[in-house]
Design a protein around this motif. Structure first.
Motif, PDB file in Angstrom:
ATOM      1  N   PRO A  84       0.821  -1.227   0.000  1.00 50.62           N
ATOM      2  CA  PRO A  84       0.000   0.000   0.000  1.00 50.62           C
ATOM      3  C   PRO A  84       0.848   1.268   0.000  1.00 50.62           C
ATOM      4  O   PRO A  84       0.950   1.976   1.003  1.00 50.62           O
ATOM      5  N   ALA A  85       1.468   1.558  -1.138  1.00 47.54           N
ATOM      6  CA  ALA A  85       2.349   2.728  -1.207  1.00 47.54           C
ATOM      7  C   ALA A  85       2.217   3.415  -2.557  1.00 47.54           C
ATOM      8  O   ALA A  85       2.235   2.756  -3.603  1.00 47.54           O
ATOM      9  N   GLY A  86       2.092   4.735  -2.537  1.00 43.20           N
ATOM     10  CA  GLY A  86       2.163   5.560  -3.731  1.00 43.20           C
ATOM     11  C   GLY A  86       1.312   5.083  -4.886  1.00 43.20           C
ATOM     12  O   GLY A  86       0.122   4.805  -4.743  1.00 43.20           O
ATOM     13  N   GLN A  87       1.949   4.975  -6.071  1.00 45.51           N
ATOM     14  CA  GLN A  87       1.246   4.571  -7.281  1.00 45.51           C
ATOM     15  C   GLN A  87       1.414   3.096  -7.598  1.00 45.51           C
ATOM     16  O   GLN A  87       1.126   2.663  -8.727  1.00 45.51           O
ATOM     17  N   LEU A  88       1.873   2.298  -6.624  1.00 44.90           N
ATOM     18  CA  LEU A  88       1.818   0.850  -6.785  1.00 44.90           C
ATOM     19  C   LEU A  88       0.357   0.426  -6.848  1.00 44.90           C
ATOM     20  O   LEU A  88      -0.547   1.170  -6.462  1.00 44.90           O
ATOM     21  N   ASP A  89       0.117  -0.792  -7.308  1.00 39.03           N
ATOM     22  CA  ASP A  89      -1.264  -1.277  -7.364  1.00 39.03           C
ATOM     23  C   ASP A  89      -1.921  -1.216  -5.990  1.00 39.03           C
ATOM     24  O   ASP A  89      -3.078  -0.800  -5.859  1.00 39.03           O
ATOM     25  N   GLY A  90      -1.169  -1.619  -4.970  1.00 36.83           N
ATOM     26  CA  GLY A  90      -1.705  -1.569  -3.613  1.00 36.83           C
ATOM     27  C   GLY A  90      -1.988  -0.155  -3.148  1.00 36.83           C
ATOM     28  O   GLY A  90      -2.989   0.107  -2.466  1.00 36.83           O
ATOM     29  N   GLY A  91      -1.104   0.787  -3.512  1.00 34.95           N
ATOM     30  CA  GLY A  91      -1.317   2.184  -3.150  1.00 34.95           C
ATOM     31  C   GLY A  91      -2.552   2.758  -3.820  1.00 34.95           C
ATOM     32  O   GLY A  91      -3.323   3.513  -3.214  1.00 34.95           O
ATOM     33  N   ARG A  92      -2.756   2.409  -5.095  1.00 36.93           N
ATOM     34  CA  ARG A  92      -3.950   2.881  -5.799  1.00 36.93           C
ATOM     35  C   ARG A  92      -5.216   2.284  -5.192  1.00 36.93           C
ATOM     36  O   ARG A  92      -6.254   2.955  -5.106  1.00 36.93           O
ATOM     37  N   ILE A  93      -5.138   1.030  -4.762  1.00 38.44           N
ATOM     38  CA  ILE A  93      -6.301   0.391  -4.136  1.00 38.44           C
ATOM     39  C   ILE A  93      -6.645   1.084  -2.827  1.00 38.44           C
ATOM     40  O   ILE A  93      -7.815   1.389  -2.550  1.00 38.44           O
ATOM     41  N   ILE A  94      -5.628   1.374  -2.007  1.00 41.48           N
ATOM     42  CA  ILE A  94      -5.862   2.077  -0.743  1.00 41.48           C
ATOM     43  C   ILE A  94      -6.446   3.464  -1.001  1.00 41.48           C
ATOM     44  O   ILE A  94      -7.382   3.903  -0.312  1.00 41.48           O
TER      45      ILE A  94
END
Length: 479
Positions: free
Chosen positions: A415-425
Motif C-alpha cells: 500500500p504505497a504511492g502509485q503501486l497497485d496496492g497504493g492505488r487500491i488504498i
C-alpha cells in the motif's frame, strides 16, 4: 576493499540520487515557498535511505534504536512539513494574482499622476518638491495564464440548488475553485455539472468534485490542457530499453536457479528460456488485467516500464494513466485487476508445480523454503505431505515460477504511492489514508531491511518506491 563493479554501482546510485535532489530543488524553487517546502518534504523521505546507503558503503553499523529514531524522525518531519504546506495554502490568498494586477495598475496611475504634477511644477520653481527616492517591488508574475473572466462567469452559471450551490469562487492557476454546498448525490451532481460545462464550453475545461482535508465538497475546474498526456518518444525509448534490460535479468535469474551463470556461458541460453517465458507469462497476465479493465472503463494506459532485478528477474512494471479517472471505483477496478490476474496465474502454477513434483523433478530446495509463507507452506504440507520431513525436497519448475510470481504480485500490492496496492488504498480510503500508508510502508521496509541482511530485496524495493512511485495518483474527476 570494494571492487570495481561495487564502486561503479555506488557512484551510479550516488550520482542518480544527487541528480534527483538537485532537479527537485530547481523544480520546487519555481513555485516559491510552497515549492521549497514540498521539496524538503520529499527530501525528508529520502534522507534515511541515503543514510542507510552511505553507512552500507562505509561499512558503518547503525543499531536498531538508531534506525527506528531515524525513520520516525523522517516520518515526523514529513508530516510536519505536510501540515505546514496545507496551512500555507489555506492562508495564501489564491486570488493574489488579481490583486497584484490591481496593485500594478495603481502604481502605473500613481506614476502618471506624479509625472503630471512634475510637469506643473516645472513652470513654477517655488513649487518644486524634493522627494525621497523610494523603491517598490514589482508584483511577481505567475507562471500560468489565469482563467478568462468570460469563461469564469459562464462556469458560475452551471451551479444550482439541485446540484452544487456555490458560495465562494477562488481563481486557481488556470482554472478556479468553487466552495459551497453539495445539494444532491455526488455522482448525480458531478454528472449534471460536467454535462452543463460541456454544453457551454465544450472540451475546454474539466470539472473535479473533490473533498477538502476537512471533508467538505469542493468543485475545481481546470483546463483540459492539464489532462494526462501520452508518452513522448523519449519515454517510449526508455520503456524499450527497460524491456530489453528486463529480458536479460529474467534470463539471468532463471539461469542462476538452474545452477549456471548465463553471462559466463551464453551458449546455454536455451536452457533458461522455458522458465523465462513462464515468468513473462505471469507479467503479461498482470499487465493485461490492467488493460482489459481499462478498456472496459474507457481508460488509456501507457506502455509498461519494466523494472529489472537480478535476484528475482524483475520487480514488475510501472504504468501511467493516459486518461482522467472518472471516479474511485474505476481506479479500484483497474488497480485490482492486475494483481488478481497475475496472482491467480501464479497460484495456479504453484499448485500444478506441487502436484507434479516428484523425486525426478528438476529443482531441489531446502524444506525451510516452505516455512517462509503461510500460503505456500500450507499448500506444500497438504500436497507433499511427509516429503517435507527431509532437509530438502525436489519440486517441479512450475513451483518456483509460481512462487516468483506471487512475490512480484505481493511487492506490487504493497500500500504505497502509485503501486497497485497504493492505488487500491487510495480508491477505498481516500488520499489522506493512502499518504499515511505510504509512509508506514517505507518504515516497515526499512525495519525489514535491517533484520534481513541476507536478502536485500526489501531495501531495493523501498528505493524504487521512494524515487519512482511514492506520489499518489492524481485525483479522480469525482473523488
Amino acid at each position: 576493499m570494494l571492487n570495481l563493479p561495487e564502486n561503479f554501482t555506488i557512484i551510479t546510485i550516488s550520482v542518480f540520487a544527487l541528480t534527483i535532489i538537485i532537479w527537485g530543488y530547481n523544480r520546487g524553487k519555481k513555485n516559491g515557498e510552497i515549492g521549497i517546502l514540498a521539496w524538503l518534504q520529499s527530501l525528508s523521505l529520502m534522507t534515511p535511505w541515503l543514510v542507510f546507503f552511505a553507512c552500507l558503503t562505509l561499512e558503518i553499523y547503525i543499531n536498531f534504536i538508531g534506525i527506528i529514531i531515524l525513520l520516525l524522525s523522517s516520518a515526523g518531519i514529513y508530516i510536519y512539513l505536510g501540515n505546514t504546506i496545507r496551512k500555507k495554502v489555506q492562508q495564501q490568498d489564491i486570488s493574489s494574482f488579481n490583486k497584484a494586477q490591481i496593485t500594478l495598475e495603481n502604481l502605473v496611475l500613481k506614476t502618471e499622476k506624479d509625472d503630471q504634477q512634475e510637469n506643473t511644477n516645472d513652470n513654477d520653481p517655488s513649487k518644486v518638491e524634493i522627494k525621497p527616492i523610494t523603491f517598490s517591488n514589482k508584483p511577481p508574475e505567475p507562471n500560468f495564464t489565469p482563467i478568462n473572466e468570460e469563461d469564469l462567469e459562464i462556469i458560475k452559471s452551471i451551479f444550482g440548488i439541485d446540484t452544487f450551490f456555490s458560495t465562494e469562487t477562488i481563481p486557481y492557476q488556470e482554472g478556479a475553485i468553487f466552495k459551497g454546498n453539495l445539494r444532491s448525490e455526488p455522482e448525480f451532481a458531478h454528472q449534471k455539472l460536467s454535462q452543463k460545462l460541456g454544453e457551454k464550453l465544450g472540451e475546454k475545461y474539466r470539472l473535479f468534485l473533490v473533498e477538502t482535508p476537512e471533508g467538505k465538497p469542493v468543485v475545481i475546474v481546470l483546463p483540459s490542457s492539464n489532462d494526462p498526456q501520452p508518452l513522448t518518444l523519449v519515454q517510449k525509448n526508455l520503456a524499450l530499453v527497460l524491456f530489453v534490460a528486463t529480458v536479460f535479468t529474467t534470463m539471468e535469474a532463471m539461469s542462476i536457479l538452474l545452477g549456471f551463470d548465463l553471462i559466463s556461458d551464453w551458449s546455454r541460453y536455451s536452457e533458461s528460456l522455458p522458465l523465462t517465458l513462464g515468468l513473462w507469462l505471469i507479467l503479461f497476465a498482470h499487465e493485461m488485467g490492467h488493460r482489459i479493465m481499462g478498456e472496459k472503463h474507457g481508460i488509456k494506459i501507457s506502455l509498461p516500464f519494466f523494472l529489472p532485478n537480478i535476484q528475482i528477474g524483475t520487480f514488475g512494471a510501472i504504468t501511467r494513466f493516459e486518461s482522467l479517472i472518472p471516479n474511485r471505483s474505476v481506479l479500484f477496478d483497474i488497480a485490482f485487476a492486475g494483481p488478481v490476474a497475475g496472482g491467480l496465474l501464479s497460484l495456479g502454477m504453484l499448485f500444478l508445480g506441487l502436484i507434479m513434483s516428484n523425486v525426478s523433478s528438476t529443482f531441489e530446495v531446502p524444506t525451510v523454503f516452505f516455512q517462509g509463507s503461510i500460503l505456500v507452506g500450507t499448500m506444500a504440507k497438504f500436497i507433499l505431505g511427509s516429503a517435507l520431513s527431509a532437509p530438502t525436497v525436489t519440486v517441479h519448475p512450475l513451483t518456483i515460477l509460481g512462487w516468483l510470481g506471487l512475490v512480484i504480485t505481493a511487492l506490487n500490492s504493497l500500500p504505497a504511492g502509485q503501486l497497485d496496492g497504493g492505488r487500491i488504498i487510495q480508491a477505498v480510503y481516500g488520499r489522506k489514508i493512502a499518504r499515511r500508508a505510504t509512509i508506514l510502508t517505507l518504515i516497515v521496509l526499512g525495519v525489514v531491511s535491517l533484520f534481513n541482511s541476507v536478502n536485500s530485496l526489501p531495501f531495493y524495493w523501498a528505493i524504487v518506491i521512494l524515487f519512482l512511485q511514492r506520489d499518489l495518483e492524481r485525483p479522480s474527476l469525482n473523488e
